[in-house]
Design an enzyme around this catalytic site. Structure first.
Site, PDB file in Angstrom:
ATOM      1  N   LEU A  11       0.702  -1.035  -0.250  1.00  0.00           N
ATOM      2  CA  LEU A  11       0.115  -0.004   0.035  1.00  0.00           C
ATOM      3  C   LEU A  11       0.921   1.468  -0.069  1.00  0.00           C
ATOM      4  O   LEU A  11       1.690   1.158   0.800  1.00  0.00           O
ATOM      5  CB  LEU A  11      -0.755   0.065   1.329  1.00  0.00           C
ATOM      6  CG  LEU A  11      -1.756  -1.282   1.363  1.00  0.00           C
ATOM      7  CD1 LEU A  11      -2.658  -0.992   2.400  1.00  0.00           C
ATOM      8  CD2 LEU A  11      -2.832  -1.354   0.093  1.00  0.00           C
ATOM      9  N   CYS A  12       0.542   2.316  -0.763  1.00  0.00           N
ATOM     10  CA  CYS A  12       0.866   3.371  -0.684  1.00  0.00           C
ATOM     11  C   CYS A  12       0.579   4.421   0.048  1.00  0.00           C
ATOM     12  O   CYS A  12      -0.618   4.878   0.023  1.00  0.00           O
ATOM     13  CB  CYS A  12       1.120   4.069  -2.378  1.00  0.00           C
ATOM     14  SG  CYS A  12       1.821   5.693  -2.592  1.00  0.00           S
TER      15      CYS A  12
END
Length: 250
Positions: A86-87
């Site tokens: 996940l960014c």
């Protein structure tokens, strides 16, 4: 392999989380690798994730706390792609914004906050609230029976889940039984076995039953079907229905 400083820092953070666990969050390191952490986020009550049980991982670099971890969520949730990096501002996607003063607790609180928002990012997906609620309900079953890593890291939670699922099954069974008990007489009558016309004592009710039988035979003939040999029998559903109607009409 973790550096001495990373090992010391993560050990300290685990101790702090055990002593003062943040709301909705449970986390612990893999016993064989302190750089691999597993977490459970419980869906808050005022969100579509209510009651959901979301398992994921934090993978720390060997030189933590100077670099951020990779963040993933494994349990299907409707917000993030399962098992995908996940960014986030606190993830390894953004080492430039990472603050060494942040901790495991800080990271997971930030993840929970982002999860309950609508902001998009790499690794996020868009689903309806209904889909999220369905996944939340299914999450305990998924973790208990399909999520191998969850079962290895959280065996005591698995046992709690089994008990929760058994109770849920019993509650749903009780609800179904209650529904049967409150069923109206006409519906219940329609589910009973057949009786003969001779068993209908009231003359008016017998006339109504005979009329219903003739109508049924006529319909069968129109459809090109022969009347059944047991045409002298009618469903008790019809008989009781007519009997009750007769009572009201008298």
């Amino acid at each position: 392999m973790a550096t001495k400083q990373a090992h010391k820092r993560l050990t300290k953070e685990y101790k702090l989380m055990v002593e003062n666990p943040p709301p909705y969050i449970l986390a612990r390191p893999n016993e064989d690798n302190i750089l691999e952490w597993h977490y459970i986020i419980t869906g808050p009550a005022d969100t579509p994730y209510k009651g959901g049980q979301y398992h994921g991982t934090l993978t720390f670099p060997s030189d933590y706390p100077y670099k951020p971890p990779a963040i993933r969520m494994i349990t299907p949730n409707g917000r993030f792609k399962p098992n995908t990096r996940l960014c986030l501002s606190m993830s390894d996607y953004h080492p430039d914004t990472w603050n060494p003063g942040w901790s495991v607790s800080t990271i997971l609180n930030g993840l929970l906050s982002f999860m309950t928002s609508d902001e998009a990012t790499t690794g996020s997906i868009t689903t309806s609230d209904h889909q999220k609620k369905t996944l939340a309900r299914n999450s305990i079953s998924y973790n208990t029976f399909q999520n191998v890593r969850f079962k290895l890291i959280f065996p005591e939670v698995v046992q709690e889940n089994v008990e929760t699922l058994e109770k849920r099954k019993l509650d749903e069974g009780d609800a179904a039984n209650t529904g049967d008990e409150t069923e109206d007489p006409f519906t219940k009558a329609a589910k009973e076995k057949v009786i003969s016309l001779e068993e209908i004592l009231d003359p008016e009710d017998r006339i109504r039953a005979e009329q219903a039988l003739r109508q049924s035979e006529n319909n069968s003939k129109k459809d090109g079907k022969e009347p059944n040999d047991s045409s002298s029998m009618v469903y008790i559903g019809i008989a009781i229905f007519l009997f009750l109607v007769g009572l009201f009409m008298k």
